[in-house]
Design a protein around this motif. Structure first.
Motif, PDB file in Angstrom:
ATOM      1  N   ARG A  48      81.899  21.832   9.142  1.00 13.61           N
ATOM      2  CA  ARG A  48      83.115  21.305   8.502  1.00 13.61           C
ATOM      3  C   ARG A  48      83.458  22.084   7.240  1.00 13.61           C
ATOM      4  N   ALA A  49      82.444  22.438   6.476  1.00 13.71           N
ATOM      5  CA  ALA A  49      82.682  23.198   5.245  1.00 13.71           C
ATOM      6  C   ALA A  49      83.254  24.575   5.563  1.00 13.71           C
ATOM      7  N   GLU A  50      82.732  25.232   6.597  1.00 17.52           N
ATOM      8  CA  GLU A  50      83.243  26.555   6.977  1.00 17.52           C
ATOM      9  C   GLU A  50      84.679  26.452   7.479  1.00 17.52           C
ATOM     10  N   ARG A  51      84.969  25.405   8.298  1.00 15.02           N
ATOM     11  CA  ARG A  51      86.338  25.224   8.775  1.00 15.02           C
ATOM     12  C   ARG A  51      87.282  24.904   7.620  1.00 15.02           C
ATOM     13  N   ALA A  55      90.461  27.076   6.568  1.00 12.70           N
ATOM     14  CA  ALA A  55      91.784  26.450   6.457  1.00 12.70           C
ATOM     15  C   ALA A  55      92.355  26.655   5.060  1.00 12.70           C
ATOM     16  N   ALA A  56      91.496  26.540   4.044  1.00 11.72           N
ATOM     17  CA  ALA A  56      91.958  26.755   2.667  1.00 11.72           C
ATOM     18  C   ALA A  56      92.435  28.189   2.469  1.00 11.72           C
ATOM     19  N   ALA A  57      91.721  29.138   3.070  1.00 11.12           N
ATOM     20  CA  ALA A  57      92.139  30.544   2.961  1.00 11.12           C
ATOM     21  C   ALA A  57      93.479  30.759   3.665  1.00 11.12           C
ATOM     22  N   GLU A  58      93.660  30.127   4.829  1.00  7.82           N
ATOM     23  CA  GLU A  58      94.915  30.268   5.563  1.00  7.82           C
ATOM     24  C   GLU A  58      96.063  29.631   4.785  1.00  7.82           C
ATOM     25  N   VAL A  59      95.834  28.444   4.265  1.00  7.71           N
ATOM     26  CA  VAL A  59      96.871  27.767   3.467  1.00  7.71           C
ATOM     27  C   VAL A  59      97.185  28.577   2.213  1.00  7.71           C
ATOM     28  N   ALA A  64     100.934  31.828  -0.695  1.00  6.61           N
ATOM     29  CA  ALA A  64     101.280  33.082  -1.385  1.00  6.61           C
ATOM     30  C   ALA A  64     102.542  33.685  -0.784  1.00  6.61           C
ATOM     31  N   GLY A  65     102.648  33.652   0.552  1.00  8.89           N
ATOM     32  CA  GLY A  65     103.858  34.153   1.212  1.00  8.89           C
ATOM     33  C   GLY A  65     105.078  33.343   0.824  1.00  8.89           C
ATOM     34  N   ALA A  66     104.917  32.014   0.786  1.00  9.85           N
ATOM     35  CA  ALA A  66     106.043  31.147   0.413  1.00  9.85           C
ATOM     36  C   ALA A  66     106.464  31.388  -1.030  1.00  9.85           C
ATOM     37  N   VAL A  67     105.494  31.600  -1.898  1.00 11.02           N
ATOM     38  CA  VAL A  67     105.809  31.878  -3.306  1.00 11.02           C
ATOM     39  C   VAL A  67     106.556  33.203  -3.417  1.00 11.02           C
TER      40      VAL A  67
END
Length: 177
Positions: A48-51, A55-59, A64-67
């Motif tokens: 769960r921690a790795e997922r 997920a945090a890296a993807e978000v 960053a793209g949205a900004v």
């Protein structure tokens, strides 16, 4: 000190040792089960921690793209605002007297307003008119008889508005003085 051990005592000690070994096996089994549960929970928590980290890296990447997109949109909006202010200042600084506009009419109904007649003629090509169309004066025929017709309007300071550049000549009424 010397102690004499009887057979009965040895049997009790053997029975106590056997009971202790059984108890130790039982405690060892419970401990093994607890250790197995602990290892499974550890693997589940690690997964769960790795997922969550992925997920945090993807978000974070999406954010960053949205900004970046927001920053670009704000910059574009700022540039358009500056251009609008410049055009307003230019418009307020100029006198409208003598300025003309061309209205593109479609079967007599206003379709679009252009700064020049050439712009209006060019736009009719996007609506199906041939690019090499020869435009003729329409004379006194009503505008509704033409699929596309251009009418020029000039600024009239007396009415603070635009009027047709080509006014039709009023026909004399018979018997009127």
């Amino acid at each position: 000190m010397i102690r004499i051990v009887t057979a009965a005592r040895l049997e009790r000690l053997a029975a106590d040792a056997s009971t202790a070994r059984g108890c130790a096996r039982q405690v060892s089994g419970v401990a093994n089960e607890a250790f197995g549960r602990h290892v499974r929970e550890l693997f589940a928590v690690t997964d769960r921690a790795e997922r969550a980290k992925a997920a945090a890296a993807e978000v974070g990447g999406l954010l960053a793209g949205a900004v970046d997109e927001l920053s670009a949109a704000q910059q574009e909006l700022l540039l358009k605002d500056i251009e609008i202010r410049r055009l307003r200042a230019e418009l307020e600084g100029e006198s409208l007297e003598g300025r003309s506009l061309t209205v593109l009419l479609h079967y007599g109904e206003p379709h679009t307003i252009y700064a020049t007649r050439e712009d209006a003629h060019a736009d009719t090509a996007t609506h199906g008119m041939p690019a090499d169309h020869v435009w003729k004066r329409c004379g006194e025929r009503p505008a509704a008889e033409f699929k596309w017709r251009c009418e020029a309007f000039i600024y009239n300071p007396a009415s603070n508005g635009f009027r047709r550049a080509q006014m039709s000549v009023p026909k004399p009424i018979e018997g009127a003085a």
